[in-house]
Scaffold this motif. Sequence first.
Motif, short mmCIF file in Angstrom:
data_model
loop_
_atom_site.label_atom_id
_atom_site.label_comp_id
_atom_site.label_asym_id
_atom_site.label_seq_id
_atom_site.Cartn_x
_atom_site.Cartn_y
_atom_site.Cartn_z
N ASP A 199 -28.13 -10.06 -5.11
CA ASP A 199 -28.65 -8.89 -4.42
C ASP A 199 -28.03 -8.83 -3.04
O ASP A 199 -28.37 -9.61 -2.15
CB ASP A 199 -30.18 -8.99 -4.33
N ALA A 200 -27.11 -7.89 -2.84
CA ALA A 200 -26.43 -7.79 -1.55
C ALA A 200 -27.41 -7.50 -0.43
O ALA A 200 -27.17 -7.87 0.72
CB ALA A 200 -25.35 -6.72 -1.60
N GLY A 201 -28.52 -6.83 -0.74
CA GLY A 201 -29.47 -6.44 0.28
C GLY A 201 -30.16 -7.59 0.99
O GLY A 201 -30.80 -7.38 2.03
N LEU A 202 -30.04 -8.81 0.49
CA LEU A 202 -30.60 -9.96 1.20
C LEU A 202 -29.83 -10.25 2.48
O LEU A 202 -30.37 -10.84 3.41
CB LEU A 202 -30.56 -11.21 0.30
N ALA A 203 -28.56 -9.85 2.52
CA ALA A 203 -27.70 -10.10 3.67
C ALA A 203 -27.62 -8.86 4.55
O ALA A 203 -28.13 -7.80 4.21
CB ALA A 203 -26.32 -10.53 3.20
N PHE A 214 -19.85 0.12 -7.31
CA PHE A 214 -20.07 -1.12 -6.56
C PHE A 214 -21.50 -1.20 -6.06
O PHE A 214 -22.16 -2.25 -6.17
CB PHE A 214 -19.10 -1.21 -5.39
N ALA A 215 -22.01 -0.10 -5.51
CA ALA A 215 -23.38 -0.09 -4.99
C ALA A 215 -24.37 -0.44 -6.10
O ALA A 215 -25.32 -1.21 -5.87
CB ALA A 215 -23.70 1.28 -4.39
N ARG A 216 -24.16 0.10 -7.28
CA ARG A 216 -25.06 -0.21 -8.39
C ARG A 216 -24.95 -1.68 -8.78
O ARG A 216 -25.96 -2.34 -9.09
CB ARG A 216 -24.75 0.69 -9.59
N LEU A 217 -23.73 -2.22 -8.79
CA LEU A 217 -23.54 -3.61 -9.20
C LEU A 217 -24.26 -4.59 -8.29
O LEU A 217 -24.75 -5.62 -8.75
CB LEU A 217 -22.04 -3.94 -9.22
N VAL A 218 -24.32 -4.29 -6.98
CA VAL A 218 -24.92 -5.24 -6.04
C VAL A 218 -26.28 -4.79 -5.53
O VAL A 218 -26.86 -5.43 -4.66
CB VAL A 218 -23.96 -5.53 -4.86
N GLY A 219 -26.80 -3.67 -6.05
CA GLY A 219 -28.18 -3.28 -5.78
C GLY A 219 -28.43 -2.66 -4.42
O GLY A 219 -29.49 -2.89 -3.83
N VAL A 220 -27.48 -1.86 -3.92
CA VAL A 220 -27.68 -1.21 -2.62
C VAL A 220 -27.40 0.28 -2.76
O VAL A 220 -26.93 0.75 -3.79
CB VAL A 220 -26.77 -1.83 -1.53
N ASP A 221 -27.68 1.03 -1.70
CA ASP A 221 -27.42 2.46 -1.67
C ASP A 221 -25.94 2.70 -1.37
O ASP A 221 -25.36 2.07 -0.47
CB ASP A 221 -28.28 3.11 -0.58
N ALA A 222 -25.32 3.63 -2.09
CA ALA A 222 -23.91 3.92 -1.86
C ALA A 222 -23.64 4.40 -0.43
O ALA A 222 -22.54 4.22 0.10
CB ALA A 222 -23.42 4.97 -2.86
N ALA A 223 -24.65 4.99 0.23
CA ALA A 223 -24.48 5.43 1.61
C ALA A 223 -24.28 4.26 2.57
O ALA A 223 -23.84 4.46 3.71
CB ALA A 223 -25.68 6.26 2.05
N ASP A 224 -24.60 3.06 2.11
CA ASP A 224 -24.46 1.87 2.95
C ASP A 224 -23.19 1.08 2.62
O ASP A 224 -23.05 -0.07 3.06
CB ASP A 224 -25.68 0.97 2.79
N VAL A 225 -22.28 1.68 1.86
CA VAL A 225 -21.06 1.00 1.44
C VAL A 225 -19.84 1.69 2.05
O VAL A 225 -19.67 2.90 1.91
CB VAL A 225 -20.94 0.99 -0.10
N ALA A 226 -19.01 0.91 2.72
CA ALA A 226 -17.72 1.38 3.23
C ALA A 226 -16.61 0.87 2.32
O ALA A 226 -16.75 -0.18 1.68
CB ALA A 226 -17.50 0.88 4.66
N VAL A 227 -15.51 1.62 2.29
CA VAL A 227 -14.37 1.19 1.49
C VAL A 227 -13.20 0.88 2.40
O VAL A 227 -13.01 1.50 3.44
CB VAL A 227 -13.97 2.27 0.46
N GLY A 228 -12.44 -0.13 1.99
CA GLY A 228 -11.28 -0.54 2.76
C GLY A 228 -10.22 -1.13 1.87
O GLY A 228 -10.18 -0.85 0.66
N ALA A 229 -9.37 -1.97 2.45
CA ALA A 229 -8.24 -2.52 1.72
C ALA A 229 -8.38 -4.01 1.44
O ALA A 229 -8.08 -4.46 0.33
CB ALA A 229 -6.95 -2.25 2.49
N VAL A 230 -8.81 -4.79 2.44
CA VAL A 230 -8.91 -6.23 2.28
C VAL A 230 -10.13 -6.74 3.04
O VAL A 230 -10.70 -6.04 3.89
CB VAL A 230 -7.64 -6.95 2.80
N VAL A 231 -10.53 -7.95 2.75
CA VAL A 231 -11.75 -8.53 3.31
C VAL A 231 -11.67 -8.64 4.83
O VAL A 231 -12.60 -8.22 5.54
CB VAL A 231 -12.01 -9.90 2.67
N SER A 232 -10.60 -9.19 5.37
CA SER A 232 -10.54 -9.41 6.82
C SER A 232 -10.59 -8.10 7.59
O SER A 232 -11.16 -8.04 8.69
CB SER A 232 -9.29 -10.21 7.18
N GLN A 233 -10.01 -7.04 7.03
CA GLN A 233 -10.06 -5.73 7.70
C GLN A 233 -11.49 -5.22 7.79
O GLN A 233 -11.89 -4.66 8.81
CB GLN A 233 -9.18 -4.74 6.94
#
Length: 344
Positions: free
Chosen positions: A180-184, A61-80
Motif C-alpha cells: 500500500d503506497a499510501g503508508l508512505a 499504476f494508481a490502482r496497483l498501489v492503492g492511491v488516487d491518480a491525482a496524487d501520481v506524477a509521471v517522469g523518466a527515472v527514479v532519481s529525477q
Amino acid sequence: MDIESAQHWWQPVPGWLNTASYGLPPRQALDELGAMMDDWRTGRTSWEGWDASTHRARAAFARLVGVDAADVAVGAVVSQLFAPVAAAVPDGARVVCVDGDFASTIYPWAVHADRGVSLRAVPLAGLAEAAQDADVVAFSLVQSADGRVADYANVCRAARAGGAMIVVDATQACGWLPFDAGLADVVVVGAYKWLMSPRGTAFAYLSPQVRDRFRPLAAGWYAGEDVHASYYGPPMRLATTARRFDISPAWQAWVGTAPALEVVEQLGVAAIHEHNVALANRFLAGLGLPPGDSAIVTVDVPGAEQRLAAAGVRAAVRAGRVRASFHVYNTPADVDLALAALTG
C-alpha cells in the motif's frame, strides 16, 4: 486469467532470470508500440493519441498501489522524481538510509551535504529503530543487490512515531510484491523492471500531506493545469494535483507502458507474487538453501557466473554474488536449467 494460461503473451529464450535488471514486455505492449511506431514512421496521426497512454498508465499504476491518480506524477527515472523531494528538505536535515541501497535512492540526498543534510546508513534490520530519530527515512522496499524485503509497515510506523518523512523506492517491488503506497509519503517506481515497460517511464506517489513542501523544479508545459494552454507563457498556471511534477513524456515509452501495467492488473499482483516466490524457492531448495520471501535471490556458488552463462542462463552479478530474479514469464524449466548448470 491464471499466469500459466497467460504465458504465451511472452516468448523469452529459456533461461532469462534477470528481471531485476529489466523486464520482458508482454505481447500487448509490443503490439501497441509497433502500431505507434508505424504511425510515427508515416506521420498519419498527431501525438495526442499517443499521450492518452500516459494517462492510462498513471491510472493503472494508481490502482496497483492503492492511491488516487491525482496524487501520481509521471517522469523518466527514479532519481529525477526524487530530486524535488530531496531539494525540499531543510538545511541540516537528518536522512536515514539503508547501507548498500541502490544509488538512486541515496545520491539525491547525498548531493545536499553542502547545506548540512546528513546521511546515515544503517543495516536493513535496524531501519525501523533508526527511523525514529530522523527527519527523513529513505529506502528501497526490496533491495536491488540481494532481494531482501524491508519490513515496510513496521518502518512506516516507527517513522510516523518519530515524525520522519517516509520516502520509498519500490522499483524492485512494484509488479510482484503487494503493498500500500499510501503508508508512505513518497513512493517512486521505475517501470522497466517488474512492470515490464520500456525504459524511460517512472511514477511517483506524492502524498497531499507533504506535496506542498516540494518545488516542481522541472516544470514545463506538461505540468500545466491545461497542458494545451501551457505551450507558451507567461503566465504559469501549474496543475493543482501531483501533475505539477510531471515531465513531458517520451511518447514511445509510454505507449508501451500502459498495456504492460494493465497486464499486471489483469493477472493480479497477489497471483504474480505467489508464482514468483514459488520459483525462487524452488531454485533455493535445489541448492540446499532455505526458502525466502522474495522474487530476487542471490547465491554464492563457485564459478556460478561462468557455469550459468555456458548453459545459456542470463542472470546478474551483484555485490559479488549471482543474482537470479523470477517473474511471470518464467517456468520451472527455467529454474531447472539454472540448477543443472550450478549442480551438475
